[in-house]
Write a protein that holds these residues in place. Sequence first.
Motif, short mmCIF file in Angstrom:
data_model
loop_
_atom_site.label_atom_id
_atom_site.label_comp_id
_atom_site.label_asym_id
_atom_site.label_seq_id
_atom_site.Cartn_x
_atom_site.Cartn_y
_atom_site.Cartn_z
N ARG A 47 0.63 -1.59 -0.28
CA ARG A 47 -0.31 0.06 0.53
C ARG A 47 1.03 1.16 0.39
N ALA A 48 1.97 1.12 1.05
CA ALA A 48 2.97 2.13 0.68
C ALA A 48 3.20 2.54 -0.45
N ALA A 49 3.66 1.69 -1.42
CA ALA A 49 4.17 2.01 -3.17
C ALA A 49 3.49 2.36 -3.94
N GLU A 50 1.26 2.52 -2.78
CA GLU A 50 0.61 2.27 -4.30
C GLU A 50 0.84 3.95 -4.32
N ALA A 51 1.12 4.39 -5.85
CA ALA A 51 0.79 5.26 -6.70
C ALA A 51 0.20 5.77 -7.56
N PRO A 52 -1.27 6.73 -8.49
CA PRO A 52 -2.12 6.80 -9.23
C PRO A 52 -0.83 6.93 -10.60
N LEU A 53 -1.29 6.51 -11.79
CA LEU A 53 -0.98 6.58 -12.80
C LEU A 53 -2.05 7.18 -13.94
N PRO A 54 -1.24 8.44 -14.91
CA PRO A 54 -1.87 8.78 -15.72
C PRO A 54 -2.27 8.29 -16.78
N VAL A 55 -3.99 8.24 -16.84
CA VAL A 55 -5.11 7.75 -17.89
C VAL A 55 -4.93 8.83 -19.59
N GLU A 83 -5.50 -1.58 -20.09
CA GLU A 83 -6.88 -0.66 -19.03
C GLU A 83 -6.90 0.14 -18.41
N GLN A 84 -5.62 0.00 -17.65
CA GLN A 84 -5.64 1.18 -16.51
C GLN A 84 -5.36 2.65 -17.00
N LEU A 85 -4.65 2.73 -18.29
CA LEU A 85 -3.99 3.78 -18.57
C LEU A 85 -4.12 4.40 -20.08
N VAL A 86 -5.48 3.95 -20.59
CA VAL A 86 -5.86 4.68 -21.55
C VAL A 86 -7.63 4.69 -22.22
N THR A 87 -8.00 5.81 -22.06
CA THR A 87 -9.06 6.21 -22.91
C THR A 87 -9.87 4.39 -23.32
N ARG A 88 -9.50 3.86 -24.19
CA ARG A 88 -9.89 2.81 -25.37
C ARG A 88 -8.72 2.56 -25.64
N LEU A 89 -9.11 0.53 -25.55
CA LEU A 89 -8.08 -0.51 -25.66
C LEU A 89 -9.07 -1.66 -26.48
#
Length: 376
Positions: A47-55, A83-89
């Motif tokens: 949990r400490a290592a988690e950080a959001p990535l841009p979409v 799937e987490q990183l782009v608006t359309r896959l």
Amino acid sequence: MRVTAAARKRSVRNRAYAGRYAAGRRDGWRDGWRDGYWMGLCERTVRAAEAPLPVRDVHVMYVSTGKGFPYSPIDEAIAGSLEQLVTRLTVVERKEEAPSAAAAVRPDAVLFLDGLHVPPDIPDRIRELGIRTVIWFTDDPYYTDITASLALHYDDVFTLEANCVEFYRAAGCQRVWHLPLGFYPGHFRPQNAPAGVRCDIAFVGSGYWNRVAFFDQLLPYLKGRDLRIIGYWWERLRDYRQFASRIEGRWMTPQETALVYGGAKIVINMHREPDDGTFNSNSVGLGAVSPNPRTFEIAACASLQLTDVRSELAAYYVPGREIETYASPEELAAKIDHYLVHEDERRAIALNGLYRTMRDHSYARRLDAMLGALFG
């Protein structure tokens, strides 16, 4: 009152049962507390290592390798991470359908993985549509005799091996990046492994000749150790019959592999040699400096990893703090002996490696870097 022999036997059995029950309860409480505390530390670290990535507002088409196991889990990891990183896959399961699918949905880029079995006319037809094609080579430098010509059919080339960047540029590719593989949290993460898969030392991988030669020297040091080796071709070992009961010749799913890693106190990692004439197509003799994907998968399971050294390793982990290394069978045996009796040191390094892996080395992180290179 007279006590019969049968009654005395029952009394002895009852006392023995009560003793075993008390010992089991004591040991179960101790082991349960220890394992629960460890899993709590691991979860806190994750949990400490988690950080959001841009979409990114882009449309990516991913063409699955279609090679089945063991590539299908990587296909799952790539698609799940994108799937987490782009608006359309858009995911295409059959490479033969990629040109028509690209013509229909007009993605911003089409990504191929591995590419060894993709006929060059497929990316060529997509490029003729004015759509960007991307290849991520996952087995460099072992098949560079083949990939050198394949790379020219793509707009952007990514390779997991740093040594191959200049190789592809010299072959005529204009846009080349080094991008190592990683791990997928959906497959590899800390787990409380069942007793049946636990051991002191584990190695998972095929018996390439360099590994067999190394283990021929190492195994005499490990005769009395709780050891598991899982993979094909280990019958090549000089003393195979002596260690056959500890060797399992089979493939494992990522989930099974993660349980083995999580159940081992120490996991050995050993890289494949790029000059193995039996399995390689690397006639130019390109060396390898980048770590294999197993490096990240082991660390993601919070086990202490003992790995041979590739010169780029220190760019990903701090040796002695986040990972441990060896240069000979004797050094590896000595470090195994040390860390099996120094549990606090072993677990501290494993936790540090877990944090670094979760923070920096997921497939989502790798693909975010790829998208940054492609789209800014």
